[in-house]
Design a protein around this motif. Sequence first.
Motif, PDB file in Angstrom:
ATOM      1  N   ALA A 105       0.786  -1.342  -0.028  1.00 19.19           N
ATOM      2  CA  ALA A 105      -0.018   0.054  -0.040  1.00 19.19           C
ATOM      3  C   ALA A 105       0.924   1.298   0.102  1.00 19.19           C
ATOM      4  O   ALA A 105       0.357   2.288  -0.772  1.00 19.19           O
ATOM      5  CB  ALA A 105      -1.052  -0.025   1.192  1.00 19.19           C
ATOM      6  N   THR A 106       1.934   1.044   0.813  1.00 24.89           N
ATOM      7  CA  THR A 106       2.945   2.421   0.787  1.00 24.89           C
ATOM      8  C   THR A 106       3.258   2.619  -0.422  1.00 24.89           C
ATOM      9  O   THR A 106       3.287   3.809  -0.934  1.00 24.89           O
ATOM     10  CB  THR A 106       3.850   2.203   1.707  1.00 24.89           C
ATOM     11  N   SER A 107       3.910   1.803  -1.334  1.00 29.20           N
ATOM     12  CA  SER A 107       4.709   1.940  -2.521  1.00 29.20           C
ATOM     13  C   SER A 107       3.534   2.322  -3.462  1.00 29.20           C
ATOM     14  O   SER A 107       3.856   3.160  -4.468  1.00 29.20           O
ATOM     15  CB  SER A 107       5.160   0.698  -3.022  1.00 29.20           C
ATOM     16  N   ALA A 108       2.422   1.825  -3.297  1.00 25.02           N
ATOM     17  CA  ALA A 108       1.335   1.860  -4.574  1.00 25.02           C
ATOM     18  C   ALA A 108       0.853   3.471  -4.219  1.00 25.02           C
ATOM     19  O   ALA A 108       0.724   4.102  -5.216  1.00 25.02           O
ATOM     20  CB  ALA A 108       0.103   1.105  -4.178  1.00 25.02           C
ATOM     21  N   LEU A 109       0.876   4.018  -2.986  1.00 23.19           N
ATOM     22  CA  LEU A 109       0.247   5.459  -2.747  1.00 23.19           C
ATOM     23  C   LEU A 109       1.415   6.319  -3.456  1.00 23.19           C
ATOM     24  O   LEU A 109       1.169   7.271  -3.829  1.00 23.19           O
ATOM     25  CB  LEU A 109       0.106   5.359  -1.441  1.00 23.19           C
ATOM     26  N   VAL A 110       2.854   5.900  -3.213  1.00 25.76           N
ATOM     27  CA  VAL A 110       3.850   6.779  -3.606  1.00 25.76           C
ATOM     28  C   VAL A 110       3.705   6.852  -5.172  1.00 25.76           C
ATOM     29  O   VAL A 110       3.846   8.214  -5.933  1.00 25.76           O
ATOM     30  CB  VAL A 110       5.263   6.279  -3.181  1.00 25.76           C
ATOM     31  N   VAL A 111       3.633   5.918  -5.785  1.00 23.62           N
ATOM     32  CA  VAL A 111       3.337   5.951  -7.199  1.00 23.62           C
ATOM     33  C   VAL A 111       2.399   6.535  -7.957  1.00 23.62           C
ATOM     34  O   VAL A 111       2.460   7.096  -8.572  1.00 23.62           O
ATOM     35  CB  VAL A 111       3.483   4.230  -7.732  1.00 23.62           C
ATOM     36  N   TYR A 112       0.945   6.266  -6.866  1.00 25.81           N
ATOM     37  CA  TYR A 112      -0.150   7.039  -7.432  1.00 25.81           C
ATOM     38  C   TYR A 112       0.044   8.463  -7.352  1.00 25.81           C
ATOM     39  O   TYR A 112      -0.281   9.323  -8.332  1.00 25.81           O
ATOM     40  CB  TYR A 112      -1.196   6.586  -6.581  1.00 25.81           C
ATOM     41  N   ARG A 113       0.468   8.958  -6.321  1.00 25.80           N
ATOM     42  CA  ARG A 113       0.640  10.594  -5.933  1.00 25.80           C
ATOM     43  C   ARG A 113       1.493  10.934  -6.753  1.00 25.80           C
ATOM     44  O   ARG A 113       1.314  12.064  -7.545  1.00 25.80           O
ATOM     45  CB  ARG A 113       0.817  10.674  -4.385  1.00 25.80           C
ATOM     46  N   SER A 114       2.897  10.290  -7.130  1.00 25.41           N
ATOM     47  CA  SER A 114       3.633  10.874  -7.968  1.00 25.41           C
ATOM     48  C   SER A 114       3.284  10.831  -9.537  1.00 25.41           C
ATOM     49  O   SER A 114       3.518  11.984 -10.310  1.00 25.41           O
ATOM     50  CB  SER A 114       5.125   9.981  -7.995  1.00 25.41           C
ATOM     51  N   ALA A 115       2.558   9.869  -9.844  1.00 26.47           N
ATOM     52  CA  ALA A 115       2.069   9.795 -11.334  1.00 26.47           C
ATOM     53  C   ALA A 115       1.150  10.899 -11.507  1.00 26.47           C
ATOM     54  O   ALA A 115       0.960  11.620 -12.505  1.00 26.47           O
ATOM     55  CB  ALA A 115       1.558   8.486 -11.654  1.00 26.47           C
ATOM     56  N   GLY A 116       0.019  11.139 -10.668  1.00 29.22           N
ATOM     57  CA  GLY A 116      -0.815  12.210 -10.488  1.00 29.22           C
ATOM     58  C   GLY A 116      -0.323  13.456 -10.682  1.00 29.22           C
ATOM     59  O   GLY A 116      -0.791  14.331 -11.578  1.00 29.22           O
TER      60      GLY A 116
END
Length: 341
Positions: A3-14
């Motif tokens: 979850a932590t890695s996914a949120l980092v990727v999601y926010r950065s990509a956003g």
Amino acid sequence: RCATSALVVYRSAGLGLWGAALRYIGMPLEKIALYANSSQVTGTGQLTQAVRLTFQDGAFAPYRVVGRASIVAWFLQYSVMGFVFQSVDNLLSSALGCKQCYYGPQLMEAPSKAGSTAPPSEVALFGLKTAIAPILAGSIESGVANRAEVQRYYGLDKFSQIEARRGAGVLSRACGPAFAANASRNAIMSATSFVLTPTLYRLYFPQEMKSHTTLFWFGLGMNIFAGNVVAITLQALWGRTLDQLALHGSVSYRAAVQQGLRTEGAAAFFTPAKWFSRVLMNAPAQGTLPWFYNEVLPLGEGPVRRAAQLVDDARGVKKRKPSPLVQRLTEQSIPSSLPPS
């Protein structure tokens, strides 16, 4: 956990997608700013001249200079710029033994909560750190974006011709010409966004007026009336240096400065028209990022968390509390949402 890695990727990509979309939509404004800060406009009516040059080949001419490299550079520029500064800030703070720059919920705290006055040695180290961090962040950002900016300035065909004639080495080609001027400009903007704005807001903004809305407008004001006032001179130097390169085949900051001062004086590097055009290009994308990050991206975090949990469950990963180090790095790399106004 996933979850932590996914949120980092999601926010950065956003952030990258948002910044790239706004920069593409505002491409005519960028071309106007680039022309206004070059030697191709002189005398009176510089903004009018810049507009005329921008659309001399048609209403959609500014979009025809955007290549795949520009789209990628925009995405990377906005997705990594905050992370880069905070990473450097974290590393230097640990190495020098001083506190990190104010960010996120800390800006809403009353200055009285900061504790006793720090000793002079710590203040000096903090000042050194806050000088080094924006320089490194600006250099990395320029390493990602400068070549694409030069490409948009010249146009795809002219850029290819100049690159072939320049015969630069691998590193110079990767960074693009006039890199130092571009990196200096980005360092100024990085310092404005990540050092001056949060520090001044936390320490001197009236506590009873602090909110997400006032922070947004305060940051936008600092961007327009502080950072861009200084950055515009470096933007003009960058544009004039590229004009020198196109004419003479070499980059010379000294020649660009001397030629500009000789022909136009201080107006070669700063005029209200140059500043206004720079603000048009820079403020919309960079000024709306706090709102987008804190108001829009959280709307999609629920599905991301649930998807990440499904992956963890499928892999048999037990739900556990992250280590203090991981928790600290996550909090520092991803600022918490600010309170609503």
